[in-house]
Design a protein around this motif. Structure first.
Motif, short mmCIF file in Angstrom:
data_model
loop_
_atom_site.label_atom_id
_atom_site.label_comp_id
_atom_site.label_asym_id
_atom_site.label_seq_id
_atom_site.Cartn_x
_atom_site.Cartn_y
_atom_site.Cartn_z
N ALA A 231 0.83 -1.22 0.00
CA ALA A 231 0.00 0.00 0.00
C ALA A 231 0.86 1.27 0.00
CB ALA A 231 -0.93 -0.02 1.20
N ALA A 232 1.95 1.21 0.73
CA ALA A 232 2.80 2.39 0.84
C ALA A 232 3.38 2.81 -0.51
CB ALA A 232 3.94 2.11 1.83
N ASN A 233 3.50 1.86 -1.43
CA ASN A 233 4.10 2.18 -2.72
C ASN A 233 3.08 2.64 -3.76
OD1 ASN A 233 6.60 1.43 -1.73
ND2 ASN A 233 6.42 -0.71 -2.43
N ALA A 234 1.81 2.31 -3.51
CA ALA A 234 0.79 2.54 -4.53
C ALA A 234 0.69 4.01 -4.92
CB ALA A 234 -0.56 2.01 -4.05
N ALA A 235 0.69 4.88 -3.91
CA ALA A 235 0.51 6.31 -4.21
C ALA A 235 1.69 6.85 -5.01
CB ALA A 235 0.36 7.08 -2.92
N ALA A 236 2.90 6.45 -4.59
CA ALA A 236 4.09 6.93 -5.30
C ALA A 236 4.11 6.40 -6.73
CB ALA A 236 5.35 6.48 -4.56
N ASN A 237 3.68 5.18 -6.92
CA ASN A 237 3.70 4.60 -8.27
C ASN A 237 2.67 5.27 -9.17
OD1 ASN A 237 5.79 2.93 -7.59
ND2 ASN A 237 4.50 1.15 -7.13
N ARG A 238 1.54 5.67 -8.59
CA ARG A 238 0.54 6.37 -9.38
C ARG A 238 1.08 7.74 -9.82
NH1 ARG A 238 -5.02 5.93 -10.31
NH2 ARG A 238 -4.46 3.73 -10.24
N VAL A 239 1.77 8.40 -8.92
CA VAL A 239 2.40 9.68 -9.27
C VAL A 239 3.39 9.46 -10.42
CG1 VAL A 239 3.99 11.48 -8.45
CG2 VAL A 239 2.08 10.72 -7.00
N GLU A 240 4.16 8.38 -10.32
CA GLU A 240 5.14 8.07 -11.36
C GLU A 240 4.44 7.80 -12.70
OE1 GLU A 240 8.13 8.41 -11.76
OE2 GLU A 240 9.03 6.86 -13.02
N ASP A 241 3.35 7.04 -12.66
CA ASP A 241 2.59 6.78 -13.89
C ASP A 241 2.13 8.10 -14.52
OD1 ASP A 241 2.68 4.01 -14.17
OD2 ASP A 241 0.89 3.65 -12.96
N ASP A 242 1.57 8.96 -13.70
CA ASP A 242 1.05 10.22 -14.23
C ASP A 242 2.16 11.11 -14.79
OD1 ASP A 242 -1.68 9.76 -13.85
OD2 ASP A 242 -1.58 10.37 -11.73
N ARG A 243 3.28 11.10 -14.10
CA ARG A 243 4.44 11.87 -14.59
C ARG A 243 4.86 11.34 -15.98
NH1 ARG A 243 10.01 11.75 -14.93
NH2 ARG A 243 10.12 9.57 -14.31
N CYS A 244 4.95 10.02 -16.11
CA CYS A 244 5.40 9.44 -17.38
C CYS A 244 4.36 9.63 -18.48
CB CYS A 244 5.75 7.97 -17.19
SG CYS A 244 7.22 7.73 -16.17
N LEU A 245 3.09 9.53 -18.14
CA LEU A 245 2.04 9.75 -19.14
C LEU A 245 2.07 11.18 -19.65
CD1 LEU A 245 -0.94 7.75 -17.56
CD2 LEU A 245 0.21 7.27 -19.76
N ALA A 246 2.29 12.12 -18.73
CA ALA A 246 2.35 13.53 -19.15
C ALA A 246 3.54 13.74 -20.10
CB ALA A 246 2.47 14.44 -17.92
N LEU A 247 4.63 13.07 -19.80
CA LEU A 247 5.82 13.20 -20.65
C LEU A 247 5.56 12.62 -22.04
CD1 LEU A 247 8.76 14.04 -20.96
CD2 LEU A 247 9.43 11.80 -20.07
N VAL A 248 4.87 11.49 -22.07
CA VAL A 248 4.51 10.88 -23.36
C VAL A 248 3.69 11.87 -24.19
CG1 VAL A 248 3.03 9.12 -24.45
CG2 VAL A 248 4.65 8.46 -22.65
N GLU A 249 2.68 12.45 -23.56
CA GLU A 249 1.83 13.37 -24.31
C GLU A 249 2.63 14.60 -24.75
OE1 GLU A 249 -1.97 14.37 -22.57
OE2 GLU A 249 -2.68 14.97 -24.58
N HIS A 250 3.51 15.04 -23.88
CA HIS A 250 4.34 16.19 -24.24
C HIS A 250 5.21 15.86 -25.47
CE1 HIS A 250 7.03 19.60 -23.99
NE2 HIS A 250 8.06 18.77 -23.95
#
Lengths: 476, 476
Positions: A231-250
């Motif tokens: 559970a402790a990792n889930a939030a950080a991993n979601r942030v990482e996913d969103d960061r990478c998705l934003a970079l893809v779109e950029h």
């Protein structure tokens, strides 16, 4: 009697290494002879394939290893599988080998039956196939299909004729006939070592140095905190996913040339067994749809069951399904799946070559698929994978420094972890070999497990004992 | 009894076409079914390979054609060759298929023996090989080897380490790690349809449209006056050679990026059966040596005997020999020959992939080579080629408008000619099929003959009768 025992009544019950080093003297001499006219510098050892059986590989010195690397993850059923041996005696196989067809022009009358068996193995949502000869070839053919589709759509559809300017400029390797479209792939990705696939590959310099490449972008592949289910990792991993998705779109919206396709492995294998979450893959599906980018999933290493699903991306219910999915390795055959007929180019001979694939290998692919289904090997992979992962977790508790970022839970036997350094990883792989297990590495300091689909609990026990001994020696 | 009669006691003595059109109704229905999930638009007809024998191919409707196209020039010995059928029963073949090795890491202990048989077939002056899977793959691998060699030399030799700047820039697909080197090829060339090979290909727009390509130059391939042995043409052809050589040197010295390699077919096949003289090929050897350009000869279509030499470029005593020679098609295997160890990259894993070729196809290649030698098939090809060319000359006298630029004298059965228009060529090929001969075209209006190496005088007689009838119908 289990499936594997049915297959392999002669399978050894334990490894046996009698030489003081691997490769042993017989292998070494043979490698040196081979090296006179073939680049043999990468040879681990010379193999006695006749003596190899099931999950055990035997080398030229008579050493017997439990094989968790399986020809760089490309053997599905183990060595000397009876069903595949029986297949060699069929007239279809004889024709495919002795009378190798140019299947684009002169398909065998039984070709459709061969294809039907292969198509039964297609990922959910895919019902068409184009075939090639290797993983790199499969990716390059898929990239071609993506470019043709993209250009056709931009041109106004399949019926819009090529312009005179396109027809003449392409002969000079210039736009508009030869447009500067890009494929977006990811850092640490591995998609092959030819020129388009090589431009998408981004795992190690050695794969690409001195090769001209296309000016194509690499986005960031999520770097998760493991274990993924903590559970402790889930939030950080979601942030990482969103960061990478934003970079893809950029990158899609800002790259100097149009991004026609996005190519991704659902688990980066050569690049370090980096996982992509279902959320990330669905995010890529959404952003590629939004910007009209072809979405290609590379299942060359992850495909055909080792992750516990026939295709790894089926762990994520991507909707709508990816446009193209490439396969090779364990399939023995190679190519790409698709479902939208618009990916068939608007004219014949645009996606074509002499052989258009290899029916001999398609027959083998079909037979492997039948065996997976009839023997329930997917269920076995999940069961054995859970067992294996549990044993590794127990070792991790005992030797935490030697089992960093253990990953692959709920992904069958597709499991990896890191050592603190590359030197320690290399030492561990060497010790494993001396202790009787053939295991591969990936990235700089990871160990990757890639056993066949017929790997069982009894093999896990042999491996875990060998691994614990090796780790103890490493840390001694 | 001749060699072919030994092989093929069941070979038909004449073609037989019973359907009013080709493809016939059975083929048509099967092509339509296949087309539901595979691009089948290029299918000539569906083949009954079991019923095919020697130089005769049988379709799904039971039509029997004398085959002068032989799977796009890729069948060396005819259909259902007994030696190849016998090879399937060997343990080596079983291992190569059922236990397909990753030959770079885990070569079979018999791999060197397999290679030795293949190496016996190497062109004069070549004694090393690297193996791939198709003609395009062979060319791309050779191009990679050329780039690595060229960069290594420029860097100061194999021992000079990569710079930090090279190691980092290559991961961004940028120079200096990924340099903008070029390959010089020729207009009307065909080297494959992947991205580097596709950039070298320059025969038809349809092969390349919508694919990004490298900005690489195409020189002019000599356009000779035929017949080549007519004294009146010799002077003009020498002028043409010199003109094209000068253009090659101009492109090498003036192209915006360094030209690392030159790639050429000794006879452009797909591009129209355009011949290169010994003088021209030696001129290319000289100019590439002068400017440090790697000289690659593409023998994918011309290789393995059809021109009357094992390798077409052996008709020209090129000295020193070319740096790299690529092969595929009739060899069933694929790859490149070389002799200078400097073409082995300075580090392992630079020229590498999962399978590193296909030992099953190398075994077949070796067996084909043994058969060529034991049955004296090169001598037969020369003898039958002369006989065939003589018959075509006779037809040319009768129907000069239908046999323009007849070419391939002293090149075995590797023969072609032109029709006045593409439409007439297409009509002739269609009539030939209806009259019982399967023949291919090349370029826009050429007919190319590509029979197997077991083609005999008796087959020539059948073909010539069919051809004369077809030409008469064409002109009726």
């Amino acid at each position: 009697m289990t499936a594997a025992e049915t297959y392999y009544p002669q399978e050894p019950t334990a490894p046996s290494v009698t030489t003081s080093a691997v490769p042993g003297p017989q292998s070494l001499a043979a490698i040196e002879a081979l090296g006179q006219h073939f680049d043999a510098r990468c040879a681990y050892f010379m193999v006695d394939y006749d003596a190899s059986n099931g999950n055990y590989i035997v080398d030229a010195d008579g050493n017997t290893f439990l094989d968790l690397y399986a020809q760089i993850a490309s053997i599905a059923l183990g060595y000397n599988n009876p069903r595949l041996i029986a297949l060699l005696d069929t007239p279809q196989m004889k024709n495919a080998l002795v009378n190798r067809p140019a299947s684009g022009n002169f398909p065998a009358k039984e070709f459709d039956a061969t294809l039907q068996k292969v198509l039964k193995l297609a990922p959910k949502g895919q019902d068409r196939v184009w075939s090639g000869l290797s993983g790199a070839d499969a990716n390059e053919l898929a990239i071609k299909a993506a470019f043709m589709y993209y250009a056709q759509k931009k041109r106004g559809g399949a019926a819009t004729p090529f312009t005179d300017s396109e027809l003449s400029s392409v002969m000079e390797n210039q736009a508009p006939g030869s447009p500067s479209y890009a494929v977006l792939s990811f850092k640490r990705a591995f998609h092959g070592r030819l020129f388009a696939s090589g431009s998408c590959t981004c795992s190690k310099p050695i794969h690409k140095l001195d090769m001209p490449s296309f000016d194509w972008p690499h986005a960031e592949y999520p770097a998760y905190k493991y274990p993924l289910d903590e559970a402790a990792n889930a939030a950080a991993n979601r942030v990482e996913d969103d960061r990478c998705l934003a970079l893809v779109e950029h990158l899609i919206t800002s790259w100097a040339t149009p991004v026609a396709a996005l190519l991704i492995e659902p688990i980066q294998s050569e690049g370090g067994d980096n996982h992509a979450s279902a959320y990330f893959l669905q995010g890529l599906r959404d952003v590629t749809l939004k910007h009209g980018v072809v979405f290609i999933i590379d299942e060359v290493q992850t495909g055909l069951g080792a992750t516990g699903k026939l295709w790894c991306h089926e762990h994520s219910a991507i909707s709508p399904p990816p446009d193209l999915v490439t396969f090779s390795k364990k399939c023995q055959s190679a190519g790409y799946w698709f479902h939208d007929p618009a990916f068939v180019p608007n004219q014949p001979y645009r996606q074509f070559n002499t052989w258009c694939g290899d029916p001999a290998r398609m027959l083998i692919f079909g037979a492997i698929g039948q065996e997976i289904q009839e023997q329930g090997l997917l269920a076995q992979v999940n069961r054995v994978g859970d067992y294996l992962f549990g044993k590794l977790l127990a070792l991790q508790k005992l030797y935490p420094d030697s089992f960093i970022n253990l990953r692959g839970k709920d992904r069958g036997t597709f499991i990896a972890w890191d050592l603190p350094t590359g030197a320690q990883r290399d030492s561990l792989l060497k010790l494993l070999k001396l202790n009787g297990c053939n295991v591969g590495g990936c990235s700089d300091k990871s160990v990757r497990l890639r056993p066949t689909l017929t790997f069982e609990e009894k093999h896990v026990d042999v491996f875990i004992a060998c691994l614990e001994k090796s780790v103890q020696q490493l840390n001694a």
